[in-house]
Motif scaffolding. Structure first.
Motif, PDB file in Angstrom:
ATOM      1  N   ASP A 357     -50.776  73.447  22.773  1.00 41.02           N
ATOM      2  CA  ASP A 357     -51.774  73.037  22.284  1.00 41.02           C
ATOM      3  C   ASP A 357     -51.355  72.623  20.815  1.00 41.02           C
ATOM      4  N   ALA A 358     -51.991  71.559  20.169  1.00 39.50           N
ATOM      5  CA  ALA A 358     -51.447  71.025  18.945  1.00 39.50           C
ATOM      6  C   ALA A 358     -51.810  71.852  17.909  1.00 39.50           C
ATOM      7  N   ASN A 359     -53.151  72.291  17.752  1.00 40.02           N
ATOM      8  CA  ASN A 359     -53.683  73.312  16.849  1.00 40.02           C
ATOM      9  C   ASN A 359     -52.934  74.678  16.871  1.00 40.02           C
ATOM     10  N   VAL A 360     -52.592  75.220  17.995  1.00 42.34           N
ATOM     11  CA  VAL A 360     -51.934  76.496  18.097  1.00 42.34           C
ATOM     12  C   VAL A 360     -50.538  76.294  17.527  1.00 42.34           C
ATOM     13  N   MET A 361     -49.872  75.063  17.841  1.00 45.71           N
ATOM     14  CA  MET A 361     -48.529  75.047  17.345  1.00 45.71           C
ATOM     15  C   MET A 361     -48.635  74.700  15.643  1.00 45.71           C
ATOM     16  N   ALA A 362     -49.617  73.959  15.194  1.00 45.13           N
ATOM     17  CA  ALA A 362     -49.707  73.854  13.791  1.00 45.13           C
ATOM     18  C   ALA A 362     -49.931  75.344  13.227  1.00 45.13           C
ATOM     19  N   TYR A 363     -50.690  76.072  13.633  1.00 43.40           N
ATOM     20  CA  TYR A 363     -50.895  77.311  13.251  1.00 43.40           C
ATOM     21  C   TYR A 363     -49.711  78.396  12.927  1.00 43.40           C
ATOM     22  N   LEU A 364     -49.148  78.292  14.225  1.00 44.98           N
ATOM     23  CA  LEU A 364     -47.742  78.780  14.301  1.00 44.98           C
ATOM     24  C   LEU A 364     -46.678  78.355  13.246  1.00 44.98           C
ATOM     25  N   ASN A 365     -46.551  76.983  13.354  1.00 44.52           N
ATOM     26  CA  ASN A 365     -45.670  76.368  12.558  1.00 44.52           C
ATOM     27  C   ASN A 365     -45.655  76.843  10.982  1.00 44.52           C
ATOM     28  N   LYS A 366     -46.818  76.718  10.657  1.00 47.72           N
ATOM     29  CA  LYS A 366     -46.897  77.229   9.107  1.00 47.72           C
ATOM     30  C   LYS A 366     -47.009  78.667   8.823  1.00 47.72           C
ATOM     31  N   SER A 367     -47.225  79.573   9.843  1.00 47.15           N
ATOM     32  CA  SER A 367     -47.287  80.962   9.677  1.00 47.15           C
ATOM     33  C   SER A 367     -45.926  81.484   9.896  1.00 47.15           C
ATOM     34  N   PHE A 368     -45.190  81.054  10.646  1.00 46.99           N
ATOM     35  CA  PHE A 368     -43.744  81.563  10.764  1.00 46.99           C
ATOM     36  C   PHE A 368     -42.553  80.656  10.239  1.00 46.99           C
ATOM     37  N   GLY A 369     -43.113  79.366   9.556  1.00 41.87           N
ATOM     38  CA  GLY A 369     -42.096  78.701   9.195  1.00 41.87           C
ATOM     39  C   GLY A 369     -41.086  78.037  10.260  1.00 41.87           C
ATOM     40  N   LEU A 370     -41.601  77.426  11.409  1.00 42.54           N
ATOM     41  CA  LEU A 370     -40.808  77.015  12.287  1.00 42.54           C
ATOM     42  C   LEU A 370     -40.091  75.813  12.050  1.00 42.54           C
ATOM     43  N   GLY A 371     -40.418  74.929  10.991  1.00 39.87           N
ATOM     44  CA  GLY A 371     -40.030  73.719  10.633  1.00 39.87           C
ATOM     45  C   GLY A 371     -40.071  72.543  11.515  1.00 39.87           C
ATOM     46  N   LEU A 372     -41.266  72.471  11.926  1.00 38.57           N
ATOM     47  CA  LEU A 372     -41.608  71.618  12.950  1.00 38.57           C
ATOM     48  C   LEU A 372     -42.332  70.278  12.310  1.00 38.57           C
ATOM     49  N   ALA A 373     -41.918  69.287  11.711  1.00 42.54           N
ATOM     50  CA  ALA A 373     -42.418  68.399  11.140  1.00 42.54           C
ATOM     51  C   ALA A 373     -43.959  67.928  11.596  1.00 42.54           C
ATOM     52  N   LYS A 374     -43.801  67.554  12.792  1.00 45.28           N
ATOM     53  CA  LYS A 374     -44.968  66.845  13.316  1.00 45.28           C
ATOM     54  C   LYS A 374     -46.028  67.597  13.469  1.00 45.28           C
ATOM     55  N   TYR A 375     -46.091  69.249  13.092  1.00 46.39           N
ATOM     56  CA  TYR A 375     -47.059  70.061  12.928  1.00 46.39           C
ATOM     57  C   TYR A 375     -47.380  70.423  11.462  1.00 46.39           C
ATOM     58  N   ASP A 376     -46.901  69.677  10.782  1.00 47.70           N
ATOM     59  CA  ASP A 376     -47.181  70.180   9.386  1.00 47.70           C
ATOM     60  C   ASP A 376     -48.496  69.881   9.018  1.00 47.70           C
ATOM     61  N   THR A 377     -49.287  68.865   9.079  1.00 51.02           N
ATOM     62  CA  THR A 377     -50.576  68.811   8.918  1.00 51.02           C
ATOM     63  C   THR A 377     -51.471  69.554   9.911  1.00 51.02           C
ATOM     64  N   LEU A 378     -52.309  70.472   9.111  1.00 47.99           N
ATOM     65  CA  LEU A 378     -53.092  71.429   9.875  1.00 47.99           C
ATOM     66  C   LEU A 378     -54.354  70.557   9.991  1.00 47.99           C
ATOM     67  N   GLY A 379     -54.991  71.054  11.087  1.00 45.30           N
ATOM     68  CA  GLY A 379     -56.253  70.341  11.276  1.00 45.30           C
ATOM     69  C   GLY A 379     -56.534  69.089  11.510  1.00 45.30           C
ATOM     70  N   GLN A 380     -55.415  68.260  11.939  1.00 44.54           N
ATOM     71  CA  GLN A 380     -55.156  66.818  12.149  1.00 44.54           C
ATOM     72  C   GLN A 380     -55.829  66.511  13.412  1.00 44.54           C
ATOM     73  N   GLN A 381     -56.233  67.629  14.098  1.00 48.33           N
ATOM     74  CA  GLN A 381     -57.005  67.379  15.552  1.00 48.33           C
ATOM     75  C   GLN A 381     -58.385  67.083  15.226  1.00 48.33           C
ATOM     76  N   ALA A 382     -59.115  66.251  15.372  1.00 47.58           N
ATOM     77  CA  ALA A 382     -60.846  66.127  15.109  1.00 47.58           C
ATOM     78  C   ALA A 382     -61.246  66.615  16.520  1.00 47.58           C
ATOM     79  N   ARG A 383     -61.346  67.622  16.700  1.00 51.44           N
ATOM     80  CA  ARG A 383     -62.058  68.400  18.020  1.00 51.44           C
ATOM     81  C   ARG A 383     -63.589  68.894  17.553  1.00 51.44           C
ATOM     82  N   THR A 384     -64.347  68.660  18.504  1.00 58.86           N
ATOM     83  CA  THR A 384     -65.531  69.121  18.197  1.00 58.86           C
ATOM     84  C   THR A 384     -66.230  69.610  19.546  1.00 58.86           C
ATOM     85  N   GLY A 385     -65.637  69.967  20.556  1.00 60.25           N
ATOM     86  CA  GLY A 385     -66.065  70.559  21.555  1.00 60.25           C
ATOM     87  C   GLY A 385     -65.916  72.232  21.554  1.00 60.25           C
TER      88      GLY A 385
END
Length: 649
Positions: A357-385
């Motif tokens: 999941d992209a949101n899970v990866m964005a959260y982990l990427n920032k929290s643990f410094g995984l260095g994954l550029a594609k997930y650097d922008t948090l909350g980029q998934q406009a999910r409403t469900g």
């Protein structure tokens, strides 16, 4: 879907060892694990001293993810971003999905082969409440307030919040007893978030009605577990060591922290989440491996993230469930299990093509410094469900505020990930080389959560195509978790996997069936590993069964599997290629696999033996694939079958 059960040789043995529960004429497994295990953190009285410590950390009022509608800064930013324009247009004529009694009882009536109809109806209802809440909070025009009141009242009065599969004896539906499980915990947290986000737009009487329902259906049933002795099965999610533990705890604790006024009560639920969530972590290997695969990693560990964030926010960062070395290894699982080009193996109950999941990866990427550029922008998934994770990610949170060092290990980790304890190896080309293939090679055991009998299985990726390997999951059916039938499905049993058929026997389920790593030699040029997989087969007279994989990074790359076997007396032996590629035999010992723009040559041999080729198309309701069997022509006492995969030049 037409259901045809396949009866492997271990069938009788499996029935004797499987733990099953008989409910309303259906055989249903309590949890999606082959054999139950004793929880390392058993049910115990609540630690009152810890409750007092946590209480001192809490604010006077409860709060949830994000901000109520009237705190407009972030909501207005989200609205002006334009990301939600399409969603808001779609909501103009939106109607809350209705509760269907027919769907709820369809599984028990035997009217559907798939078990998902009633569950889908239940989940759509929670999604509907979330969507309405999102729409009103974004626009703040009271256009949806009345509909939210009606939907909230309807959901509160709904006879059951529990998945029909989990409503044993329909006690929830009939108001006899209430269960905290995957769906009811989702309802609880969704209702709580709706109350929090809508604030004073929800009338006091409806707010009280909702809180009373949360106590009756969620909070009290859990607290009651600490007042009397319960059997292991009655302890439920608290002692489960799979995704149930974290999913249910996230909903329970999240709802409590969002709605309960009493600081002492909120502290009590935090202490429950803090202690029992360690059982869910036990379902992961000490090396961070997730036997449930990337889909259930996102689901289970994604809810661990929700639990962590709820507690982190409530305690002002004084209690942090990420302060655990094992959690830090688990967080790197998606990075380590990726083969190449964002392709992941369809291990366990995962579908081919699944990604974390992209949101899970964005959260982990920032929290643990995984260095994954594609997930650097948090909350980029406009999910409403969902008004839990999606709201949490759209607003400032612990992850967006963290500034960890980029600590993703480079070098060898780029070409290889080895889950040493579990025996799972992922091999990749050298950066910048001409090699274009990668492989995930699976050891493990046959008692993993959402287990498939797949010791020795693999997934081979060329470019961005899975050319051969683990076929993944089939659609869930009414008996998919019933131990009597689960492994009679070829795709879940070992027959559909690219593993041996030993003396006409498939692999057996259970913890005793596990790989043993007996040799490794890893270099920049080659990775060489041998697994002893003999324990996976209940075959008297089987003296040896080793599977060796050599991954060669030179040139375009090549992967060679060698099965070495020995019997006490002559027996048949067969190995298999499982593939969704188009294939044809272009010579006596060579196949050509074609998928998309990729072409792969497969050669096979057995020193001293003639080999026979046979194929079978398998679907079982999912995307069809072909099992290509490669067998010795007559019984032998020992031998080898060698199969090499390489890109066609």
């Amino acid at each position: 879907m037409k259901k045809t059960h396949f009866k492997p040789a271990y069938y009788t043995h499996m029935l004797l060892t499987a733990k099953i529960i008989v409910i309303t004429g259906l055989l249903i497994s309590r949890i999606p694990v082959s054999i139950a295990q004793t929880a390392p953190f058993p049910l115990r009285p609540v630690d009152e001293k810890r409750v007092q410590e946590i209480e001192a950390m809490l604010s006077d009022k409860p709060s949830g993810f994000g901000e109520p509608y009237n705190k407009r800064k972030v909501w207005d930013q989200l609205l002006l971003s334009g990301q939600y324009n399409s969603f808001l247009r779609s909501m103009h004529g939106y109607k809350m999905p209705a509760f269907s009694k027919e769907d709820y009882f369809s599984l028990s009536k035997g009217t559907e082969s798939s078990s998902g109809k009633g569950l889908a109806m239940m989940r759509k209802r929670a999604e509907g409440l979330s969507k309405l809440t999102w729409a009103e909070c974004l626009e703040n025009k009271n256009q949806y307030t009345k509909r939210i009141e009606e939907a909230l009242r309807d959901v509160i009065q709904q006879k059951s919040w529990t998945s029909p599969r989990s409503d044993h004896g329909f006690k929830n539906y009939n108001g006899i007893a209430y269960s905290v499980e995957l769906t009811s915990s989702l309802y609880a947290h969704t209702i709580a978030q709706t109350l929090y986000l809508m604030g004073d737009k929800i009338p006091a009487d409806l707010r009280k009605l909702a809180l009373d329902a949360l106590y009756i259906r969620i909070f009290n049933p859990v607290l009651e577990k600490f007042k009397s002795n319960h059997t292991e099965s009655e302890k439920g999610f608290l002692t489960d060591m799979n995704n149930w533990n974290h999913v249910c705890l996230a909903g329970l604790v999240g709802a409590a922290l969002t709605t309960i006024q009493s600081k002492e009560e909120r502290a009590r639920f935090i202490s429950i989440g803090e202690y029992y969530s360690r059982n869910g972590l036990q379902g992961f290997g000490d090396d961070g491996y997730c036997g449930e695969g990337v889909v259930y990693f996102s689901y289970g560990f994604g809810h661990y993230i929700l639990l962590r964030e709820s507690i982190w926010q409530a305690t002002g960062a004084k209690v942090d469930l990420f302060n655990d070395p094992k959690v830090q290894k688990i967080a790197r699982y998606p990075v380590n299990i990726e083969v190449i080009n964002e392709v992941y193996p369809a291990i366990s109950d995962c579908k081919e093509g699944a990604k974390p999941d992209a949101n899970v990866m964005a959260y982990l990427n920032k929290s643990f410094g995984l260095g994954l550029a594609k997930y650097d922008t948090l909350g980029q998934q406009a999910r409403t469900g969902d008004n839990r994770m999606s709201v949490m990610m759209a607003f400032p949170n612990s992850s967006s505020k963290s500034q960890p060092k980029n600590n993703m290990v480079k070098g060898e980790s780029a070409i290889r990930s080895f889950f040493e304890q579990t025996g799972v190896l992922v091999c990749r080309p050298l950066p910048g080389s001409s090699a274009k293939i990668g492989v995930a090679f699976k050891g493990g055991n046959n008692a993993e959560s959402h287990n498939h009998n797949d010791i020795g299985s693999f997934t081979i990726v060329q470019g961005n195509q899975i050319m051969a390997g683990d076929p993944g999951v089939i659609p869930y059916t009414a008996d998919i978790f019933n131990p009597k039938y689960r492994y009679t499905y070829k795709t879940i049993g070992s027959f559909g996997h690219p593993v041996p058929l030993v003396a006409d026997s498939c692999q057996q389920p259970g913890a005793q069936a596990r790989s043993k790593t007996i040799h490794t030699d890893f270099t920049r040029e080659k990775d060489d590993i041998t697994l002893d997989i003999a324990s996976a087969y209940h075959v008297p007279g089987l003296k040896k069964l080793n599977r060796t994989m050599v991954y060669d990074r030179s040139g375009a790359g090549r992967i060679t599997f060698t099965d070495s076997f020995e019997y006490a007396k002559p027996e048949g032996f067969e190995t298999a290629i499982s593939t969704r590629s188009e294939w044809k035999q272009i010579s006596g010992n060579t196949l050509l696999l074609t998928r998309g723009n990729e072409k792969m040559l497969v050669t096979f041999s057995s020193p001293g033996n003639q080999l026979l080729l046979k194929s079978e198309k398998i679907s079982e309701g999912g995307t069809p694939y072909t099992r290509i069997g490669i067998a010795v022509s007559k019984p032998v006492t020992e031998g080898q079958i060698i199969i090499t995969y390489k890109p066609q030049n």
